[in-house]
Design a protein around this motif. Structure first.
Motif, PDB file in Angstrom:
ATOM      1  N   CYS A  90      -6.893   1.072   4.596  1.00  0.00           N
ATOM      2  CA  CYS A  90      -6.872   2.499   4.234  1.00  0.00           C
ATOM      3  C   CYS A  90      -8.188   2.945   3.581  1.00  0.00           C
ATOM      4  O   CYS A  90      -8.564   4.102   3.687  1.00  0.00           O
ATOM      5  CB  CYS A  90      -5.707   2.792   3.300  1.00  0.00           C
ATOM      6  N   ASN A 129       1.219  -1.332   4.239  1.00  0.00           N
ATOM      7  CA  ASN A 129       0.641  -2.656   4.458  1.00  0.00           C
ATOM      8  C   ASN A 129       0.738  -3.476   3.164  1.00  0.00           C
ATOM      9  O   ASN A 129       0.909  -2.910   2.093  1.00  0.00           O
ATOM     10  CB  ASN A 129      -0.825  -2.464   4.866  1.00  0.00           C
ATOM     11  N   THR A 148       0.021   4.162   0.716  1.00  0.00           N
ATOM     12  CA  THR A 148      -0.334   5.065   1.812  1.00  0.00           C
ATOM     13  C   THR A 148       0.300   4.620   3.125  1.00  0.00           C
ATOM     14  O   THR A 148       0.960   5.400   3.808  1.00  0.00           O
ATOM     15  CB  THR A 148      -1.870   5.132   1.991  1.00  0.00           C
ATOM     16  N   CYS A 149       0.108   3.340   3.480  1.00  0.00           N
ATOM     17  CA  CYS A 149       0.494   2.913   4.834  1.00  0.00           C
ATOM     18  C   CYS A 149       1.599   1.860   4.876  1.00  0.00           C
ATOM     19  O   CYS A 149       2.123   1.561   5.939  1.00  0.00           O
ATOM     20  CB  CYS A 149      -0.732   2.400   5.585  1.00  0.00           C
ATOM     21  N   CYS A 170       0.846  -1.198   0.000  1.00  0.00           N
ATOM     22  CA  CYS A 170       0.000   0.000   0.000  1.00  0.00           C
ATOM     23  C   CYS A 170       0.881   1.247   0.000  1.00  0.00           C
ATOM     24  O   CYS A 170       1.753   1.394   0.851  1.00  0.00           O
ATOM     25  CB  CYS A 170      -0.903  -0.013   1.236  1.00  0.00           C
ATOM     26  N   CYS A 203      -4.792  -0.059   0.437  1.00  0.00           N
ATOM     27  CA  CYS A 203      -5.185  -1.357   0.976  1.00  0.00           C
ATOM     28  C   CYS A 203      -6.590  -1.334   1.577  1.00  0.00           C
ATOM     29  O   CYS A 203      -7.222  -0.287   1.696  1.00  0.00           O
ATOM     30  CB  CYS A 203      -4.170  -1.801   2.026  1.00  0.00           C
TER      31      CYS A 203
END
Ligand SMILES: [Zn+2]
Length: 201
Positions: free
Chosen positions: A75, A65, A62-63, A60, A72
């Protein structure tokens, strides 16, 4: 070298299975034999599931993961609170905390801990992305759910320093996490209690 007891394809299957955490050479042989015996019921669907997961798995953006979609599942989950980000070292910790089901928050996966002796610096971890997420606004609390190791605590201090000007609360897991303890090995009750009784960093 020991004698082969099966053809190269089966020997290779056993060698690869033996590298899976939790399996050794002996368990790998048992697993391989079990798969071969359950060819239609287990071997074929497992093989297909592995090929599909391999094809679709991604990190992911963003995070950090791992999932089959980017952003994900966590998110993009509209039911989670945006204001709290739980910072973990590894996806295994995220999964452990989700099993404990104590929080309904977002996550950020660092991908390790700061370890100068091993040559792991801030740029080797997903820290810049975390600071950017916080700086973008909407976040009120960072929960540093890092392991209670020297590296974990060093990393926690570094992150606290990086976000100190951004006006958010930084907390860490409280009692129940033993010194040197890794979150993935804690039971759900302990993890849940540690999250709920977190303290300001
Ligand atoms: Zn994500």
């Amino acid at each position: 070298m020991s004698k082969s007891i099966a053809g190269p394809e089966i020997e290779r299957l056993i060698q690869l299975l033996a590298r899976v955490p939790g399996l050794g050479p002996r368990s790998a042989r048992r697993a391989a034999l079990h798969l071969i015996k359950k060819k239609e019921q287990l071997f074929a669907p497992l093989s297909a599931a592995m090929a599909e997961a391999l094809d679709r798995v991604r990190v992911c953006s963003t995070c950090g993961n791992v999932d089959t979609s980017d952003p994900c599942t966590i998110c993009t989950d509209p039911r989670r609170e945006d204001g709290t980000i739980i910072v973990v070292e590894d996806v295994a910790d995220l999964w452990a905390l989700e099993r404990a089901a104590a929080m309904n928050a977002r996550y950020h996966v660092l991908g390790g801990t700061l370890s100068p002796l091993d040559g792991v610096g801030p740029d080797d971890l997903n820290i810049k992305g975390l600071v950017e997420r916080v700086a973008a606004g909407g976040v009120s609390e960072l929960i540093l759910a890092v392991n209670a190791t020297v590296e974990g605590q060093t990393t926690a201090h570094y992150i606290t320093d990086q976000v100190s000007d951004l006006g958010i609360k930084v907390t860490r897991l409280a009692h129940g996490v033993p010194v040197g303890g890794e979150l993935d090995y804690l039971d759900e009750g302990t993890l849940s209690a540690a999250l709920k009784s977190r303290t300001t960093f």
